[in-house]
Motif scaffolding. Sequence first.
Motif, short mmCIF file in Angstrom:
data_model
loop_
_atom_site.label_atom_id
_atom_site.label_comp_id
_atom_site.label_asym_id
_atom_site.label_seq_id
_atom_site.Cartn_x
_atom_site.Cartn_y
_atom_site.Cartn_z
N GLU A 134 0.97 -1.14 -0.06
CA GLU A 134 0.09 0.08 0.05
C GLU A 134 0.87 1.14 -0.06
N ILE A 135 1.93 1.19 0.89
CA ILE A 135 2.77 2.41 0.79
C ILE A 135 3.51 2.48 -0.51
N ALA A 136 3.97 1.38 -1.40
CA ALA A 136 4.63 1.48 -2.72
C ALA A 136 3.51 2.04 -3.59
N LYS A 137 2.27 1.52 -3.56
CA LYS A 137 1.30 2.12 -4.37
C LYS A 137 1.06 3.55 -4.34
N LYS A 138 1.04 4.14 -3.06
CA LYS A 138 1.00 5.50 -2.60
C LYS A 138 1.96 6.30 -3.31
N LEU A 139 3.28 5.76 -3.20
CA LEU A 139 4.20 6.51 -3.80
C LEU A 139 4.50 6.19 -5.38
N ASN A 140 3.61 5.28 -5.73
CA ASN A 140 3.66 4.99 -7.18
C ASN A 140 5.07 4.44 -7.61
N ILE A 141 5.34 3.63 -6.82
CA ILE A 141 6.83 2.85 -7.31
C ILE A 141 6.50 1.41 -6.81
N THR A 142 7.52 0.27 -7.21
CA THR A 142 7.18 -1.08 -6.84
C THR A 142 7.67 -1.19 -5.41
N THR A 143 7.42 -2.33 -5.09
CA THR A 143 7.68 -2.89 -3.71
C THR A 143 9.35 -2.72 -3.59
N GLU A 144 10.02 -3.15 -4.74
CA GLU A 144 11.31 -3.09 -4.63
C GLU A 144 12.30 -2.15 -4.47
N GLN A 145 11.34 -1.11 -5.30
CA GLN A 145 11.94 0.32 -5.16
C GLN A 145 11.77 0.88 -3.88
N LEU A 146 10.78 0.73 -3.22
CA LEU A 146 10.39 0.88 -1.96
C LEU A 146 11.37 0.62 -0.74
N ASP A 147 11.82 -1.00 -1.04
CA ASP A 147 12.86 -1.49 -0.41
C ASP A 147 14.10 -0.41 -0.16
N ARG A 148 14.49 -0.34 -1.40
CA ARG A 148 15.84 0.53 -1.72
C ARG A 148 15.56 1.91 -1.27
N VAL A 149 14.19 2.45 -1.04
CA VAL A 149 14.15 3.85 -0.40
C VAL A 149 14.35 3.65 0.92
N VAL A 150 13.58 2.92 1.58
CA VAL A 150 13.73 2.63 3.11
C VAL A 150 15.09 2.28 3.44
#
Length: 259
Positions: A134-150
């Motif tokens: 849900e966080i990834a979708k909100k940021l309009n990125i993939t979950t893999e991209q979210l992992d890298r951001v985190v």
Amino acid sequence: MAHENMAAHNDIDGLWRAYLENRSQELRNEIVMHYSGLVKIIALRMRGTYKNYAQVDDVVNQGIIALIDTVEKFDVSKGFKFETFATIKIKGAVIDYIRSQDWVPRRLRKLSGELDDAYNALYSELGRQPTHAEIAKKLNITTEQLDRVVESTYNFNLLSYEEVVWQKMSSMGDEPASSSVEDSPEAKLMENELKTQLASAIERLNERERTVISLYYYEKLRLKEIADVLGVSESRVCQIHSMALVKMKKTMKDAGFEH
């Protein structure tokens, strides 16, 4: 060994009594030397936060300055154990020093802010902690991209979270008290409130996040050691820890623990 520890304890007690009587610089310096190891422990413990942006020696110097100030201002009538009081003040000074270096690149500040905003918005909208997807979708990125951001914002999230907690603890140390912490209802209430909110913040984490937080803050393990315990990569532990800090910071801020 026990006899040596007792002798060392008696020596520092005698130093304190003598210093409080005449406030000589020589005695102050002896007390500072006695506790200088505490500064090094804190500096090394926080090294993962600043290792790419500041030298250990510079951080230790800032901690020693804070220790000197703490010795000079320490009020035995408040009933605080000096080591506890000094730890709060030294860690606060280190955090302030790291902040003053403006070490976080603008891009990471922006990413961290966007992650916080997305998490907070979803939390308010859903009435619960949002999932990773849900966080990834909100940021309009993939979950893999979210992992890298985190992962990339880990150090910033760690410092930001610790600043919330340690500055609150520091303010507790500044509370006036007639004789001791136990005799000060205001200070005791603040201490209990902090413990309650920290427990609440940890309780809201998922099982793996709680494990990482427990191993890091209570067992004092490094990220690599936690990775070995959990059987995952150090990068994955970094991601789990960073996301846990985002969640805990939200809980603490909701409870009024702003920095």
